[in-house]
Scaffold this active site. Structure first.
Site, PDB file in Angstrom:
ATOM      1  NE  ARG A   1     -13.428  -2.384   5.310  1.00 10.89           N
ATOM      2  CZ  ARG A   1     -14.043  -1.965   4.214  1.00 10.89           C
ATOM      3  NH1 ARG A   1     -14.397  -0.718   4.083  1.00 10.89           N
ATOM      4  NH2 ARG A   1     -14.308  -2.815   3.246  1.00 10.89           N
ATOM      5  CB  CYS A   2     -10.248   3.489  11.281  1.00  8.08           C
ATOM      6  SG  CYS A   2      -8.960   3.175  12.473  1.00  8.08           S
TER       7      CYS A   2
ATOM      8  CD  GLU B   1      -9.698   3.844   5.400  1.00 10.36           C
ATOM      9  OE1 GLU B   1     -10.259   2.734   5.448  1.00 10.36           O
ATOM     10  OE2 GLU B   1      -8.696   4.075   4.718  1.00 10.36           O
TER      11      GLU B   1
ATOM     12  CD  GLN C   1      -2.841  -1.011   2.505  1.00 14.25           C
ATOM     13  OE1 GLN C   1      -3.042  -2.032   3.136  1.00 14.25           O
ATOM     14  NE2 GLN C   1      -3.381   0.141   2.868  1.00 14.25           N
TER      15      GLN C   1
HETATM   16  O1  CDP Z   1      -6.943   6.630   1.081  1.00  7.89           O
HETATM   17  P1  CDP Z   1      -8.160   5.972   0.505  1.00  7.89           P
HETATM   18  O2  CDP Z   1      -8.175   5.962  -1.006  1.00  7.89           O
HETATM   19  O3  CDP Z   1      -8.473   4.650   1.107  1.00  7.89           O
HETATM   20  O4  CDP Z   1      -9.413   6.835   1.035  1.00  7.89           O
HETATM   21  P2  CDP Z   1     -10.103   8.150   0.493  1.00  7.89           P
HETATM   22  O5  CDP Z   1      -9.244   8.865  -0.450  1.00  7.89           O
HETATM   23  O6  CDP Z   1     -10.622   8.878   1.661  1.00  7.89           O
HETATM   24  O7  CDP Z   1     -11.404   7.613  -0.246  1.00  7.89           O
HETATM   25  C1  CDP Z   1     -11.507   6.416  -0.982  1.00  7.89           C
HETATM   26  C2  CDP Z   1     -12.008   6.690  -2.368  1.00  7.89           C
HETATM   27  O8  CDP Z   1     -13.305   7.319  -2.359  1.00  7.89           O
HETATM   28  C3  CDP Z   1     -11.113   7.666  -3.106  1.00  7.89           C
HETATM   29  O9  CDP Z   1     -10.026   6.998  -3.665  1.00  7.89           O
HETATM   30  C4  CDP Z   1     -12.062   8.214  -4.137  1.00  7.89           C
HETATM   31  O10 CDP Z   1     -12.157   7.276  -5.198  1.00  7.89           O
HETATM   32  C5  CDP Z   1     -13.412   8.269  -3.405  1.00  7.89           C
HETATM   33  N1  CDP Z   1     -13.698   9.618  -2.820  1.00  7.89           N
HETATM   34  C6  CDP Z   1     -14.458  10.535  -3.527  1.00  7.89           C
HETATM   35  O11 CDP Z   1     -14.886  10.231  -4.646  1.00  7.89           O
HETATM   36  N2  CDP Z   1     -14.740  11.769  -2.966  1.00  7.89           N
HETATM   37  C7  CDP Z   1     -14.289  12.110  -1.739  1.00  7.89           C
HETATM   38  N3  CDP Z   1     -14.558  13.302  -1.210  1.00  7.89           N
HETATM   39  C8  CDP Z   1     -13.529  11.188  -1.003  1.00  7.89           C
HETATM   40  C9  CDP Z   1     -13.243   9.949  -1.572  1.00  7.89           C
END
Ligand code: CDP
Length: 798
Positions: free
Chosen positions: A374-375, A744, A227
């Protein structure tokens, strides 16, 4: 005859922000063209299997590998003693502790790595493990942090100089004196002791590596389920002493990470060392049991919280003591400044002046971990405690649990809001969020229905949880891992035909980065999202970044993408001005069209500008339209949500069924609402599993119960309830596109809502607390031993 397609111009047509663009990566996955670690093979590749300890705590008297070495097809048997010759028997963990790569002195948890066999065939390697003889002197196993911290407990980490007990860390946050003073003047003090059980991320794809170290050139090409490929490259350089420019980590498609693929595992180091010594590529892929028994677990926090309250239900202060079970090595992947992760966000969504949080960690004879599953770094535990505590306080004071929250919420006009433990929440409207969720479920009439049901002997429960998460780690002044600042990056290159390639430091494990990050570029520059190729996970070809976990991709990598797009837009405007023979300041950009202010008919497209960047530039301008941005966030972002769960508990059996689950989430600007909803569904399912059926336990000898999917239950569509999703959208003021992370949140918010609902169903009997998972037998015995006893008696929600 060919038809000319009109140029896409609206944000919807170009797939800009806020549109549920279908996930571009899915075509490949659906067609069976995923490219996972185990799909990779290299000429001459060897296979590795790992011998693991069957016992939790024992001194190793001897290891005899001769039987295995004699087997046809076995190329090498690696032990800790051999690794010690290369100074590789121990490695640093993500928390700056040390961890045995292959055990030399003692084994400290069941499943610990002892030796590895490298063979021409994976089955030969696996079978040969049975021919390694290890002589153990069994030691008493310590299976809980309370046992570990008791006076006279056997010392687990006798390898560490100066370590005289099983304490890993002590850490505190907040203001002890102000908190004491608030407690001294409180009308009431309400306390709750609870436990968030050990959990496992259990990604569909287990961890693995294919290490190819060329002994002549020294080039190490490492395919790895990572990751955080860039950070891993740096750690590899530090651990193995290889020059960093000679290490290329390629993280291919990943079948789920959930924090499990952040730590550096011994198997990675052994396979790389074996390839270096043997001179051939070595592959190691974990089995399911290996993954569950030895890789990064999550949670395992014992928590005691106390609220100082007025008789009217205003919170004056919070006091928390927490004891964490860290396993045999302290290997949490978390910012180094925070020994207990971001657990001190435990003050929650409420406004009160004082808090004091004391945390301690203990070594036990269990697998290490504490990953951001997931957090964001231990926030799930914190959110669980405060939401359970607020509900308990509501019962004790005879106040409705929703009312209790409305009384204490941070109000919209108070943002930015500094919590007593030092977080500065960026934005939010908590009362509106909770009101919307309550209205959707019909809260007031449900409470009336609950009272009626109780009179009939039925047990209806309504559980609420309102959480605030802290994501997007993080600002370089406070956040680093092993000294590496938690920045992230985006490199954008626009080709002459107007198509682009976006290279990122983050790495998707299924979150849809190839779609959403292209949408950010589309929004900023008007290049259709379909014309933007997203590249991640190859350290030779992407800019440096700390990777994807703890909901940091959108807040940090997404911001970097917006920032580099804006930089290129500025250059593009100058080129457009040159093409339109206008002043730079007069050029406006809207959905990929540059026009002259006041003369919209004088315009060129981003595609025209892209071509001109390589063919027709203003005097003195450098060719090309490309650049890289490293984003250092000014603050974390603070998504939040209000969840309401309705359950009915069977008084005869303790079986509880979810009738409704309303989940309102606010992640600021949603880039792709469909993907956001998918993320929330995943998190809610996990929260439901955690609260209802999933746990890893250990017997008194330290044997892990939960190292297979017969014991560690994965929720399927069959038992998972229907989720009803709602949203609000309060943008983050300091984020370039107003987006907050979301990946998360649902797991952070939902377990407390499920547990609160089950307890609410039987709270009138005097039940205040049942630990997760709320299995029917636990619920049933809580009903039986409740002071009120008869399920149909009592009234009101408390
Ligand atoms: O770090 P991780 O990619 O797990 O988490 P994140 O960026 O918070 O959210 C996961 C996915 O949700 C992102 O990669 C985006 O594809 C989508 N997302 C979105 O469309 N709009 C947001 N405001 C936040 C996340």
């Amino acid at each position: 005859m060919t038809t000319v397609q009109p140029k896409p111009t609206t944000t919807q047509e170009i797939g800009g922000i806020g549109h549920s663009v279908k996930r571009r990566e899915d075509d490949r996955f659906i067609a069976g063209q995923g490219n996972y670690l185990d799909d990779h093979t290299l000429p001459g590749m060897l296979h590795m299997a790992i011998l693991r300890s069957p016992v939790a705590h024992a001194r190793i008297k001897s290891i005899d590998t001769s039987g295995a070495a004699a087997i046809d097809g076995v190329v090498a048997v690696v032990t800790g003693e051999l690794l010690a010759q290369y100074n590789l028997a121990w490695m640093p963990t993500m928390s700056g502790d040390t961890q045995a790569v292959l055990a030399t002195d003692k084994v400290r948890f069941q499943g610990q790595e002892i030796a590895a066999v490298v063979a021409t065939d994976p089955y030969i390697a696996e079978d040969a493990l049975e021919h390694i003889d290890v002589d153990y002197e069994i030691l008493p196993a310590i299976t809980s942090p309370q046992q570990a911290m008791a006076p006279g407990a056997v010392l687990i980490r006798d390898d560490k100089e100066g370590q005289t007990d099983n304490s890993v860390y002590e850490w505190e946050s907040g203001d002890a004196a102000a908190t004491e003073a608030a407690f001294a003047k409180a009308d009431r003090v309400v306390a709750l002791e609870t436990f968030y059980p050990r959990s496992h991320p259990a990604p569909l794809e287990t961890c693995g590596i294919l290490a190819d170290v060329n002994s002549v050139s020294g080039q190490a090409t490492i395919y790895m389920t990572s990751q955080a490929p860039h950070a891993h490259r740096t750690v590899f350089a530090m651990v193995a002493g290889l020059p960093e420019q000679n290490i290329r980590i390629i993280s291919p498609d990943i079948g789920g990470g959930f924090g499990n693929k952040v730590p550096v595992y011994p198997g990675y180091v052994v396979a790389t060392a074996a390839s270096l010594v043997i001179g051939k590529p070595v592959k190691w892929v974990e089995s399911r049991t290996e993954n569950l028994i030895s890789t990064g677990f999550a949670r395992d926090y014992y928590m005691k919280g106390e609220l100082a309250l007025t008789n009217e239900g205003r919170i004056l202060a919070l006091r928390v003591e927490m004891l964490s079970d860290q396993g045999a090595f302290y290997a949490d992947a978390q910012p180094t400044a925070f020994k207990a992760g971001l657990f001190h966000v435990v003050t929650g969504s409420y406004d009160y002046p004082a808090a004091h949080v004391k945390t301690r960690g203990a070594y036990t004879n269990k697998a290490p971990g504490g990953v951001a599953y997931r957090c964001s770094f231990r926030i799930t535990e914190a959110s669980y405690l405060i939401e359970r505590l607020v509900q308990t306080a509501a019962y004790e004071l005879g106040i409705d649990p929703a009312e209790m929250r409305f009384k204490n919420f941070i109000q919209p006009e108070q943002f930015p809001y500094e919590t007593p433990t030092g977080f500065v929440y960026d934005s939010g409207d908590y009362p509106t969020a909770l009101r919307k969720a309550l209205d959707e479920v019909g809260y007031e009439s449900l409470r009336a229905e609950q009272a009626k049901a109780r009179a009939e002997g039925r047990l209806l429960g309504i559980g609420i949880a309102h959480f605030t998460e802290a994501v997007g780690a993080g600002p370089s002044k406070r956040y680093d891992i092993l000294g590496l600042k938690m920045i992230d990056s985006a490199e954008l290159r626009i080709h002459p035909t107007g198509k682009a390639i976006l290279k990122l430091g983050v790495k998707s494990q299924g979150q849809g980065h190839a779609t959403t990050f292209a949408q950010i570029v589309a929004n900023e520059l008007g290049i259709p999202a379909d014309d933007v190729k997203v590249l991640e996970g190859d350290t030779d070809n992407t800019p440096y970044g700390l990777g994807t976990y703890a909901s940091r991709s959108t807040p940090v990598g997404g911001a970097a993408t917006a920032m580099i797009s804006r930089t290129l837009a500025e250059k593009a405007k100058k080129i457009a001005a040159h093409l339109l023979e206008a002043a730079d300041a007069d050029i406006e950009l809207e959905s990929g069209t540059f026009s002259v202010k006041g003369s919209p008919d004088r315009s060129v497209t981003i595609q025209d500008v892209a071509l001109a960047a390589y063919t027709n530039l203003p005097d003195g301008m450098e060719y090309g339209l490309e650049g890289v941005h490293y984003y250092d966030p000014p603050n974390l972002t603070y998504p939040y949500g209000s969840y309401v769960v309705v359950v009915e508990v069977d008084p005869e059996t303790g079986v509880w069924k979810v009738q409704r689950m309303i989940a309102l989430d606010d992640c600021g600007v949603r880039i792709n609402p469909m993907i956001v909803e998918g993320q929330i569904h995943g998190g809610l399912t996990e929260g439901f599993a955690k609260s209802s059926m999933q746990w890893i336990t250990f017997d008194d000898d330290g044997n892990c119960i939960g190292s297979n999917f017969m014991d560690y239950l994965i929720p399927t569509a069959w038992e998972t309830p229907k989720f009803e999703l709602l949203e609000t959208c309060v943008p983050s003021p300091h984020h370039p596109i107003g987006a907050k992370g979301v990946g998360e949140s649902a797991t952070v918010g939902s377990p407390a809502a499920f547990v609160n609902a089950v307890i609410d169903a039987i709270a009138h009997l005097g039940v205040r607390n049942i630990d997760m998972p709320l299995l029917p037998d636990r619920v049933w015995s809580a009903i039986q031993s409740a002071p009120g006893q008869s399920a149909g008696s009592g009234s009101g929600s408390g």
